[in-house]
Design a protein around this motif. Structure first.
Motif, PDB file in Angstrom:
ATOM      1  N   ASN B  34       0.814  -1.213   0.000  1.00  0.00           N
ATOM      2  CA  ASN B  34       0.000   0.000   0.000  1.00  0.00           C
ATOM      3  C   ASN B  34       0.846   1.260   0.000  1.00  0.00           C
ATOM      4  OD1 ASN B  34      -2.952  -0.808   0.246  1.00  0.00           O
ATOM      5  ND2 ASN B  34      -1.929  -2.121   1.743  1.00  0.00           N
ATOM      6  N   GLY B  35       2.112   1.097  -0.349  1.00  0.00           N
ATOM      7  CA  GLY B  35       3.013   2.234  -0.287  1.00  0.00           C
ATOM      8  C   GLY B  35       2.616   3.386  -1.177  1.00  0.00           C
ATOM      9  N   HIS B  36       1.921   3.100  -2.288  1.00  0.00           N
ATOM     10  CA  HIS B  36       1.600   4.188  -3.213  1.00  0.00           C
ATOM     11  C   HIS B  36       0.377   4.975  -2.776  1.00  0.00           C
ATOM     12  CE1 HIS B  36      -0.656   0.675  -4.299  1.00  0.00           C
ATOM     13  NE2 HIS B  36      -1.454   1.390  -5.056  1.00  0.00           N
ATOM     14  N   ASN B  37      -0.404   4.443  -1.817  1.00  0.00           N
ATOM     15  CA  ASN B  37      -1.585   5.169  -1.342  1.00  0.00           C
ATOM     16  C   ASN B  37      -1.416   5.721   0.058  1.00  0.00           C
ATOM     17  OD1 ASN B  37      -3.131   4.820  -3.607  1.00  0.00           O
ATOM     18  ND2 ASN B  37      -3.897   2.829  -2.952  1.00  0.00           N
ATOM     19  N   THR B  38      -0.850   4.897   0.945  1.00  0.00           N
ATOM     20  CA  THR B  38      -0.769   5.261   2.350  1.00  0.00           C
ATOM     21  C   THR B  38       0.702   5.473   2.718  1.00  0.00           C
ATOM     22  OG1 THR B  38      -0.704   2.913   2.843  1.00  0.00           O
ATOM     23  CG2 THR B  38      -2.838   3.994   3.033  1.00  0.00           C
ATOM     24  N   PRO B  39       0.939   6.049   3.899  1.00  0.00           N
ATOM     25  CA  PRO B  39       2.328   6.227   4.323  1.00  0.00           C
ATOM     26  C   PRO B  39       3.108   4.922   4.317  1.00  0.00           C
ATOM     27  CG  PRO B  39       0.858   7.288   5.858  1.00  0.00           C
ATOM     28  CD  PRO B  39       0.014   6.690   4.820  1.00  0.00           C
ATOM     29  N   GLY B  40       4.373   5.019   4.027  1.00  0.00           N
ATOM     30  CA  GLY B  40       5.197   3.818   3.942  1.00  0.00           C
ATOM     31  C   GLY B  40       5.683   3.649   2.527  1.00  0.00           C
ATOM     32  N   GLY B  41       6.104   2.464   2.227  1.00  0.00           N
ATOM     33  CA  GLY B  41       6.618   2.213   0.886  1.00  0.00           C
ATOM     34  C   GLY B  41       7.676   1.140   0.934  1.00  0.00           C
ATOM     35  N   GLY B  42       8.451   1.080  -0.129  1.00  0.00           N
ATOM     36  CA  GLY B  42       9.428   0.007  -0.252  1.00  0.00           C
ATOM     37  C   GLY B  42      10.464   0.018   0.847  1.00  0.00           C
ATOM     38  N   PHE B  43      11.020   1.197   1.110  1.00  0.00           N
ATOM     39  CA  PHE B  43      12.107   1.256   2.091  1.00  0.00           C
ATOM     40  C   PHE B  43      11.629   0.867   3.483  1.00  0.00           C
ATOM     41  CE2 PHE B  43      14.655   3.560   5.178  1.00  0.00           C
ATOM     42  CZ  PHE B  43      15.904   3.051   4.864  1.00  0.00           C
ATOM     43  N   GLN B  44      10.511   1.460   3.916  1.00  0.00           N
ATOM     44  CA  GLN B  44      10.027   1.187   5.273  1.00  0.00           C
ATOM     45  C   GLN B  44       9.626  -0.278   5.421  1.00  0.00           C
ATOM     46  OE1 GLN B  44       9.287   3.861   3.517  1.00  0.00           O
ATOM     47  NE2 GLN B  44       9.307   5.680   4.804  1.00  0.00           N
ATOM     48  N   GLY B  45       8.899  -0.779   4.422  1.00  0.00           N
ATOM     49  CA  GLY B  45       8.478  -2.177   4.478  1.00  0.00           C
ATOM     50  C   GLY B  45       9.669  -3.118   4.480  1.00  0.00           C
ATOM     51  N   GLY B  46      10.676  -2.777   3.671  1.00  0.00           N
ATOM     52  CA  GLY B  46      11.876  -3.606   3.622  1.00  0.00           C
ATOM     53  C   GLY B  46      12.603  -3.617   4.955  1.00  0.00           C
ATOM     54  N   ALA B  47      12.645  -2.447   5.613  1.00  0.00           N
ATOM     55  CA  ALA B  47      13.304  -2.384   6.921  1.00  0.00           C
ATOM     56  C   ALA B  47      12.563  -3.248   7.932  1.00  0.00           C
ATOM     57  CB  ALA B  47      13.373  -0.941   7.402  1.00  0.00           C
ATOM     58  N   ILE B  48      11.219  -3.236   7.846  1.00  0.00           N
ATOM     59  CA  ILE B  48      10.443  -4.081   8.768  1.00  0.00           C
ATOM     60  C   ILE B  48      10.691  -5.555   8.464  1.00  0.00           C
ATOM     61  CG2 ILE B  48       8.124  -4.701   9.514  1.00  0.00           C
ATOM     62  CD1 ILE B  48       7.356  -1.795   8.944  1.00  0.00           C
TER      63      ILE B  48
END
Lengths: 188, 133
Positions: B34-48
């Motif tokens: 949901n990175g393109h709609n809501t806060p977050g994205g590839g980098f944050q998700g990858g870090a998690i």
């Protein structure tokens, strides 16, 4: 009001992290600092940055620091001498003439939150170096003491300074072993 | 060389990490997709996602992850990250295929997420097992 509380707690946590004596506590304070920071980012309507700060600041960085602290905790010291034919409790208690010297090194380790692990052994130095598990090897030949330090270990430099300052009168030699072939020799 | 880092193993930590595992995965995948709609994205998700491997590292410090393999995979993903925008954005394909814009963003988020997860995992595993004392 919320902003004020968060900002003040940020400063307090930063001060606590700097001033705390025990490194592990400082790391935990730094993790809480990052968490409060991420709340503040959220308050300033930057949720993207807040997620990144929460994950990296209080997750990854805290873990990396804790791993680093754990890795440097145990400091293996070997004490070897020609006088030891076999090591008993008696040798450990009174066999070493330079007992105060060993005490000094233990105190030095304690001040840096290292856990010194002293091993008394009659094995020759080359074998001890080959095992690769000792950071510091102290060899005693009569009056003469040679200290072999692991080249990869940064504490050896500090120890060298201490030994040069304190034990000018004793016959101490410091050598390095490790990956590189060239040997640094400091004769005191 | 195998180094025992844990010393004593805590049962509470290992069980709680096992409970948290699926939640971490779901949260990371949600943030990436949901990175393109809501806060977050590839980098944050990858870090998690990387914290998942780190949690495993705390519970079970065993060096059974092939670092070289994941290193190569990370480099390949980096090449994909450079190539795909080059083809899609700079070559102007996005004006011809406007319907592909959202799938493009999702794809890029997934690739970046995987790259970041691999990268951070490699950092921690190398630090934990290989670097000198």
């Amino acid at each position: 009001m919320v902003e004020l509380i968060l900002l003040i707690s940020l400063v307090l946590l930063a001060l606590l992290a700097i001033r705390s004596e025990i490194l592990r506590v400082a790391v935990v304070f730094f993790g809480i600092f990052s968490l409060v920071c991420s709340f503040l980012y959220l308050y300033y309507q930057a949720p993207d940055v807040a997620i990144a700060e929460a994950v990296i600041g209080s997750g990854l960085i805290t873990l990396l620091y804790l791993t680093a602290l754990k890795r440097y905790k145990v400091y293996n010291i070997a004490y070897t001498s020609d006088a030891f034919t076999q090591v008993t409790d008696r040798t450990i208690v009174e066999g070493t003439r330079h007992e105060h010297f060993v005490r000094e090194i233990e105190e030095f380790c304690f001040n840096r939150e290292l856990e010194p692990q002293l091993v008394f052994t009659p094995d020759p130095v080359d074998e001890l170096v080959e095992t690769g598990q000792f950071d510091l090897i102290i060899r005693q030949e009569g009056e003469r003491i040679t200290v072999y330090g692991n080249r990869e270990n940064f504490v050896v430099d500090e120890l060298e300074m201490l030994l040069i300052l304190r034990y000018e009168d004793l016959n101490i030699k410091i050598e390095r072993f490790g990956e590189e072939q060239e040997q640094e020799e400091i004769v005191v | 060389m195998k180094i025992d880092i844990s010393g004593t193993r805590s049962e509470i930590v290992s069980i709680m990490t096992g409970v948290l595992y699926p939640f971490i995965i779901v949260f990371a995948v949600y943030i990436i997709l949901n990175g393109h709609n809501t806060p977050g994205g590839g980098f944050q998700g990858g870090a998690i996602l990387a914290t998942l491997f780190l949690a495993r590292f705390i519970v079970l410090p065993e060096n059974d992850l092939d670092v070289h393999w994941s290193h190569n995979l990370e480099k390949m993903l980096f090449a994909v990250i450079l190539l795909v925008p080059g083809v899609f954005v700079f070559a102007g394909l996005q004006y011809h295929f406007a319907a592909l814009r959202e799938p493009y963003l999702i794809f890029m988020n997934i690739v970046i997420g995987l790259k970041v997860a691999f990268g951070l995992t490699i950092v921690v595993f190398r630090f934990g097992f290989y670097e000198g004392r």
